[in-house]
Design a protein around this motif. Sequence first.
Motif, PDB file in Angstrom:
ATOM      1  N   LYS A  69       0.814  -1.218   0.000  1.00 49.27           N
ATOM      2  CA  LYS A  69       0.000   0.000   0.000  1.00 49.27           C
ATOM      3  C   LYS A  69       0.852   1.275   0.000  1.00 49.27           C
ATOM      4  CE  LYS A  69      -4.114  -1.969   1.958  1.00 49.27           C
ATOM      5  NZ  LYS A  69      -4.123  -3.170   2.704  1.00 49.27           N
ATOM      6  N   LEU A  70       2.184   1.151   0.033  1.00 49.21           N
ATOM      7  CA  LEU A  70       3.045   2.327   0.025  1.00 49.21           C
ATOM      8  C   LEU A  70       2.950   2.994  -1.347  1.00 49.21           C
ATOM      9  CD1 LEU A  70       6.239   0.935   1.832  1.00 49.21           C
ATOM     10  CD2 LEU A  70       4.277   2.125   2.831  1.00 49.21           C
ATOM     11  N   ASP A  71       2.559   4.275  -1.352  1.00 48.88           N
ATOM     12  CA  ASP A  71       2.343   4.956  -2.626  1.00 48.88           C
ATOM     13  C   ASP A  71       3.130   6.260  -2.788  1.00 48.88           C
ATOM     14  OD1 ASP A  71       0.968   6.401  -0.746  1.00 48.88           O
ATOM     15  OD2 ASP A  71      -0.951   6.387  -1.782  1.00 48.88           O
ATOM     16  N   LYS A  72       3.965   6.600  -1.806  1.00 51.82           N
ATOM     17  CA  LYS A  72       4.802   7.798  -1.934  1.00 51.82           C
ATOM     18  C   LYS A  72       6.129   7.416  -2.576  1.00 51.82           C
ATOM     19  CE  LYS A  72       2.986  10.002   2.235  1.00 51.82           C
ATOM     20  NZ  LYS A  72       3.347  10.436   3.598  1.00 51.82           N
ATOM     21  N   GLU A  73       6.863   8.439  -3.046  1.00 52.51           N
ATOM     22  CA  GLU A  73       8.164   8.193  -3.670  1.00 52.51           C
ATOM     23  C   GLU A  73       9.131   7.561  -2.675  1.00 52.51           C
ATOM     24  OE1 GLU A  73      11.773  10.525  -6.008  1.00 52.51           O
ATOM     25  OE2 GLU A  73      10.346  11.696  -4.836  1.00 52.51           O
ATOM     26  N   PHE A  74       9.153   8.090  -1.437  1.00 49.17           N
ATOM     27  CA  PHE A  74      10.039   7.525  -0.420  1.00 49.17           C
ATOM     28  C   PHE A  74       9.422   7.681   0.957  1.00 49.17           C
ATOM     29  CE2 PHE A  74      11.441  11.948  -0.603  1.00 49.17           C
ATOM     30  CZ  PHE A  74      11.603  12.278   0.723  1.00 49.17           C
ATOM     31  N   TYR A  75       9.959   6.897   1.900  1.00 53.28           N
ATOM     32  CA  TYR A  75       9.541   6.925   3.309  1.00 53.28           C
ATOM     33  C   TYR A  75      10.805   6.948   4.166  1.00 53.28           C
ATOM     34  CZ  TYR A  75       4.956   5.629   1.594  1.00 53.28           C
ATOM     35  OH  TYR A  75       3.756   5.630   0.936  1.00 53.28           O
ATOM     36  N   ASP A  76      10.731   7.686   5.281  1.00 49.93           N
ATOM     37  CA  ASP A  76      11.838   7.752   6.225  1.00 49.93           C
ATOM     38  C   ASP A  76      11.460   7.070   7.531  1.00 49.93           C
ATOM     39  OD1 ASP A  76      13.482   9.210   4.541  1.00 49.93           O
ATOM     40  OD2 ASP A  76      12.958  11.149   5.416  1.00 49.93           O
ATOM     41  N   SER A  77      12.445   6.380   8.119  1.00 50.67           N
ATOM     42  CA  SER A  77      12.258   5.832   9.460  1.00 50.67           C
ATOM     43  C   SER A  77      12.242   6.986  10.447  1.00 50.67           C
ATOM     44  CB  SER A  77      13.409   4.877   9.801  1.00 50.67           C
ATOM     45  OG  SER A  77      14.615   5.607  10.014  1.00 50.67           O
TER      46      SER A  77
END
Length: 190
Positions: A69-77
């Motif tokens: 379901k991840l739909d953004k360009e990137f994710y940060d911890s």
Amino acid sequence: MKLECGFDQFIPLKTLNDARSGYLVDDTCVLGVEVSITWETSTGQGENLLMIKDAISQKHVWKVDNFSKLDKEFYDSKVFIAGNQKWKIRLYPDGWGSGLGSFVSLFLVSANEDPRTKVFAGYALRVKDQLQGNNDVGNAKYWFNTSGQERGWARFTSHADFRNPNKGYLVKDTCVLEAEVTVHGVVNDL
């Protein structure tokens, strides 16, 4: 300013005690030091370098749920501390740069607020194998010198390997990422 400087192991004790070496004569040795002073010709250009002799590795584990379901360009911890510095793991689920569309991209990001601080760090990034422990890992060393600077791999793990159920990287739509960071040196502007 550093008020003292020296060597914790200047000469082996065996060599010092060996009469043939000439360092110890009649149970006496002579020690000396030579100091040179130079004057800075331009003000405000100095740096203070701190090298960490017995640097300790610190790990941060990030569990990413609902990967499909991840739909953004990137994710940060979330921000974590290693070597008294702030870091984040950055995940590009659909890749970035040369990995766009066919790889998972993974990076270590400096989260330090002071732009005058440079950090030399060794790091390992891992996609954890949740079944057999055969993790996919990348290792590197780098001088991080600005907040938000990222270093890692655009082609960390192919989508085919990442989604292969036998590899154990994606289990029940969850992946586990890990950063292991060792800070070896810090430079601050004076």
